[in-house]
Design an enzyme around this catalytic site. Structure first.
Site, PDB file in Angstrom:
ATOM      1  N   LYS A  53      29.986  -3.635 -40.229  1.00 53.83           N
ATOM      2  CA  LYS A  53      30.097  -4.356 -41.415  1.00 53.83           C
ATOM      3  C   LYS A  53      29.952  -3.470 -42.675  1.00 53.83           C
ATOM      4  CE  LYS A  53      30.708  -8.519 -39.211  1.00 53.83           C
ATOM      5  NZ  LYS A  53      30.026 -10.016 -39.085  1.00 53.83           N
ATOM      6  N   GLN A  97      24.991 -13.361 -40.247  1.00 54.41           N
ATOM      7  CA  GLN A  97      25.439 -13.137 -38.800  1.00 54.41           C
ATOM      8  C   GLN A  97      25.203 -14.397 -37.811  1.00 54.41           C
ATOM      9  OE1 GLN A  97      27.655 -10.863 -38.297  1.00 54.41           O
ATOM     10  NE2 GLN A  97      27.711 -10.965 -36.277  1.00 54.41           N
ATOM     11  N   ASP A 120      32.771 -15.264 -45.236  1.00 51.54           N
ATOM     12  CA  ASP A 120      32.934 -15.626 -43.767  1.00 51.54           C
ATOM     13  C   ASP A 120      34.061 -16.870 -43.882  1.00 51.54           C
ATOM     14  OD1 ASP A 120      32.295 -13.987 -41.698  1.00 51.54           O
ATOM     15  OD2 ASP A 120      30.235 -14.975 -41.743  1.00 51.54           O
TER      16      ASP A 120
HETATM   17  N1  GUN Z   1      29.681 -13.877 -35.126  1.00 50.80           N
HETATM   18  C1  GUN Z   1      30.606 -13.524 -34.220  1.00 50.80           C
HETATM   19  N2  GUN Z   1      31.613 -13.446 -35.327  1.00 50.80           N
HETATM   20  C2  GUN Z   1      31.262 -13.531 -36.404  1.00 50.80           C
HETATM   21  C3  GUN Z   1      31.868 -13.676 -37.902  1.00 50.80           C
HETATM   22  O1  GUN Z   1      32.969 -13.477 -38.102  1.00 50.80           O
HETATM   23  N3  GUN Z   1      30.938 -13.848 -38.660  1.00 50.80           N
HETATM   24  C4  GUN Z   1      29.514 -14.031 -38.597  1.00 50.80           C
HETATM   25  N4  GUN Z   1      28.725 -14.088 -39.854  1.00 50.80           N
HETATM   26  N5  GUN Z   1      29.067 -14.283 -37.544  1.00 50.80           N
HETATM   27  C5  GUN Z   1      29.998 -13.891 -36.227  1.00 50.80           C
END
Ligand code: GUN
Length: 299
Positions: A53, A97, A120
């Protein structure tokens, strides 16, 4: 033999659009959008997603920082960190995350993020807006799946979409999105307690596998010519691979690709789209935070 939906190529297109829009935003005199990513503990998959990311952010001109905390970080300490980022006017987007260590309640953390910085789309305000069909932050993976369908020219109106999985991150928001006006699918949501799953998946024009079980969807569960979207990213042991593991989806790709009309590969399908749509959400956060009106936009 199914046509491949090339998530890598489509994500590159989306990232190029975001990059151009970031450049225009900066040229208009604004500072670059700024994403803060919080990572707690040392889950290797999470660390790898976070690296993906932040690298992608840098490539489109989005500033990012990763705040990496020891797994023993307390919930109170994490909440204090979020409060600090909420108040920091130079931060546009905050991403925590997941998963978090077991001693931290993820809901309490996600509820603490200011909704206008919630790139998110996991805050209840954004989840509620999505349910009501109001503009807001849409979780990146479901939004990415819709972009894959749209940019591949796949019709959704009147089609039967079967979503397998009911997580807050993928299954539920995706089911809601597919129902939205303008997308207009007929939606069935299945999960681990569904009776006779195959009888339902066989009826899917569009089948979305978001279960988290390697190769769970087998060819007998898929209708001839169906569109199959594989959201799974599962590590399976593979001594022949230099890393000792290999990534497989929730779909038995070898067999299902013989039967489906369209299919996404793993890796290179949904995964890159998730990152691209997160970048787009971060750009939107920077552009919209001043007003928090959530300018309505096509998804
Ligand atoms: N863990 C698995 N998928 C995601 C996501 O899209 N965002 C975040 N923050 N954590 C995740």
């Amino acid at each position: 033999m199914a046509q491949l939906i090339d998530g890598k190529a489509i994500a590159a297109q989306v990232r190029a659009e975001v990059k151009a829009e970031v450049a225009a935003w900066v040229a208009a005199g604004h500072r670059a959008p700024h994403l803060a990513v919080i990572l707690v503990g040392d889950n290797p998959a999470s660390a790898s997603y976070v690296r993906g990311k932040t690298q992608a952010a840098a490539e489109v001109g989005i500033a990012s920082e990763t705040l990496h905390f020891d797994t023993h970080l307390t919930e109170a300490e994490l909440l204090a960190e979020i409060e600090r980022l909420n108040a920091d006017e130079s931060v546009d987007g905050i991403l925590v995350q997941l998963p978090l260590p077991a001693h931290i309640n993820p809901s309490r953390i996600l509820h603490a993020i200011r909704p206008e910085k919630d790139v998110d789309g996991f805050h209840p305000v954004n989840a509620g807006r999505l349910l009501l069909g109001e503009p807001g932050f849409v979780p990146a993976t479901p939004a990415g799946i819709l972009e894959l369908l749209r940019r591949s020219g796949i019709e959704t109106a009147g089609k039967h979409a079967v979503v397998v999985g009911r997580s807050n991150i993928v299954g539920r928001p995706l089911a809601v999105l597919l129902l939205q006006r303008g997308i207009d699918a007929t939606v069935t949501v299945c999960h681990s307690r569904t009776s006779n799953l195959a009888a339902l998946t066989q009826q899917a024009d569009i089948l979305i596998a978001a279960i988290g079980q390697p190769r769970y969807i087998t060819a007998d569960m898929v209708r001839d010519g169906a569109v199959v979207i594989d959201v799974g990213i599962n590590r399976v042991e593979d001594p022949a691979h230099p890393r000792g593991y290999r990534l497989v989806g929730d779909v038995d790709f070898e067999a299902v690709s013989q039967k489906a009309g369209w299919i996404t590969p793993v890796p290179g399908g949904v995964g890159p789209m998730t990152i691209a749509l997160l970048l787009r959400n971060t750009l939107y956060a920077a552009q919209q935070r001043y007003t928090y009106t959530y300018k309505a936009r096509p998804l």
